[in-house]
Enzyme design. Structure first.
Site, PDB file in Angstrom:
ATOM      1  N   ASN A   3      41.879  32.814  41.392  1.00 62.23           N
ATOM      2  CA  ASN A   3      40.535  32.322  41.020  1.00 62.23           C
ATOM      3  C   ASN A   3      40.303  32.481  39.700  1.00 62.23           C
ATOM      4  OD1 ASN A   3      37.538  32.317  41.007  1.00 62.23           O
ATOM      5  ND2 ASN A   3      37.379  33.992  41.983  1.00 62.23           N
ATOM      6  N   LYS A  41      37.627  31.531  37.956  1.00 63.32           N
ATOM      7  CA  LYS A  41      36.219  31.751  37.715  1.00 63.32           C
ATOM      8  C   LYS A  41      36.118  30.858  36.672  1.00 63.32           C
ATOM      9  CE  LYS A  41      36.690  36.398  39.503  1.00 63.32           C
ATOM     10  NZ  LYS A  41      36.234  37.849  39.439  1.00 63.32           N
ATOM     11  N   HIS A  84      31.818  34.546  47.626  1.00 61.26           N
ATOM     12  CA  HIS A  84      32.369  35.360  46.361  1.00 61.26           C
ATOM     13  C   HIS A  84      31.087  36.076  45.984  1.00 61.26           C
ATOM     14  CE1 HIS A  84      33.988  37.088  42.821  1.00 61.26           C
ATOM     15  NE2 HIS A  84      35.247  36.818  43.224  1.00 61.26           N
ATOM     16  N   GLU A 127      30.418  37.374  43.336  1.00 62.66           N
ATOM     17  CA  GLU A 127      29.647  36.945  41.934  1.00 62.66           C
ATOM     18  C   GLU A 127      28.342  35.775  42.349  1.00 62.66           C
ATOM     19  OE1 GLU A 127      32.920  36.080  39.833  1.00 62.66           O
ATOM     20  OE2 GLU A 127      33.406  38.272  39.790  1.00 62.66           O
ATOM     21  N   GLU A 158      37.150  41.439  49.519  1.00 62.34           N
ATOM     22  CA  GLU A 158      37.020  41.823  48.131  1.00 62.34           C
ATOM     23  C   GLU A 158      36.086  42.877  47.928  1.00 62.34           C
ATOM     24  OE1 GLU A 158      38.805  38.495  45.551  1.00 62.34           O
ATOM     25  OE2 GLU A 158      36.500  38.172  45.815  1.00 62.34           O
ATOM     26  N   GLY A 206      37.469  42.944  39.095  1.00 61.51           N
ATOM     27  CA  GLY A 206      37.514  42.891  37.361  1.00 61.51           C
ATOM     28  C   GLY A 206      37.281  44.289  36.956  1.00 61.51           C
ATOM     29  N   SER A 242      41.420  43.253  41.573  1.00 60.56           N
ATOM     30  CA  SER A 242      42.261  43.732  40.465  1.00 60.56           C
ATOM     31  C   SER A 242      43.499  43.951  41.086  1.00 60.56           C
ATOM     32  CB  SER A 242      41.419  45.460  40.369  1.00 60.56           C
ATOM     33  OG  SER A 242      40.615  45.370  39.491  1.00 60.56           O
TER      34      SER A 242
END
Ligand code: PGA
Length: 250
Positions: A9, A11, A94, A96, A166, A172, A211
């Site tokens: 991904n 991003k 996701h 985000e 996730e 991250g 991560s």
């Protein structure tokens, strides 16, 4: 036997020339992980460019999709457009998107439906925040996120979905879930699928994300219910991503 899937991904990162370098680097080593399915998720604007570079078992997908098929939705991209470009996969839900764009479980479910309708394979992301984990709610949260989609698309539809667990606190942050934490939630997700259909539970791939790097990938891939990874930061460096793909090679 579920084929491992390693998904990168990107991003909102990379330029066109960086995309070329990254893909060329990965392609040069793909013989080292030819039992693994590999997918990259570049920003929308580079999808066609990246697709034109790809070959072998590496495919491309989009990072999001609209729940609508067309119309006055400025800035959004519809599932038929992605199918038109020959995309294989699309990330949906996701954290985000859920957190920064207010996507609810219902919106996520409609997006999954829209993707399935045109033959795209959704990678449905679920995961709890740190507050939810600390409150002992991790499994409850992912169960809710999964069940809303399962009810919306039905067992038949869900055969074409890939799940990605996730934990939000691991994305991250450099903090990966321990293998025990990952396996516990993955087993819970597979158990929920089994309630709907034993065959579904056996077939659906569940990726871990948060991560993932070349140091922790092998231990995660060795877990019985982890069928691959959704990789963010480490997918932007060819050598790191290749090392993760190699760790997934049986
Ligand atoms: P990360 O991102 O690997 O950088 O934690 C994973 C993701 O957001 O999919």
């Amino acid at each position: 036997m579920r084929t491992k899937l390693v998904a990168g991904n990107w991003k909102m990162n990379a330029s066109k020339s960086q995309a070329t370098t990254l893909i060329t680097g990965i392609l040069a080593e793909q013989d080292r992980f030819n039992d693994v399915e590999v997918a990259v998720f570049p920003p929308f604007v580079y999808l066609e460019h990246v697709a034109s570079l790809l070959q072998g078992q590496i495919v491309v997908g989009a990072q999001d999709v609209s729940e609508h098929s067309q119309g006055a939705f400025t800035g959004d991209v519809a599932a038929p457009m992605l199918a038109d470009l020959g995309m294989s996969y699309v990330l949906i839900g996701h954290s985000e998107r859920r957190q920064l764009h207010g996507e609810t479980d219902q919106v996520v479910a409609r997006k999954v439906q829209a993707a399935l309708f045109v033959g795209l394979k959704p990678v449905l992301c679920v995961g709890e925040t740190l507050t939810e984990r600390d409150a002992g709610l991790a499994k409850e949260v992912v169960a809710r996120q999964l069940n809303v989609v399962l009810e919306h698309v039905g067992v038949e539809g869900f055969f074409n979905v890939i799940l990605a667990y996730e934990p939000v606190w691991a994305i991250g942050t450099g903090k990966t879930a321990t293998p025990e934490q990952a396996q516990e939630v993955h087993a819970c997700l597979r158990g929920l699928l089994a309630v709907a259909s034993a065959e579904l539970a056996e077939k659906v791939r569940i990726l871990y994300g948060g991560s993932v790097n070349q140091g922790n990938a092998a231990a995660l891939f060795a877990l019985p219910d982890v069928d691959g990874a959704l990789v963010g930061g480490a997918s932007l460096k060819a050598q790191d991503f290749i090392a993760i793909c190699c760790a997934a090679q049986s």
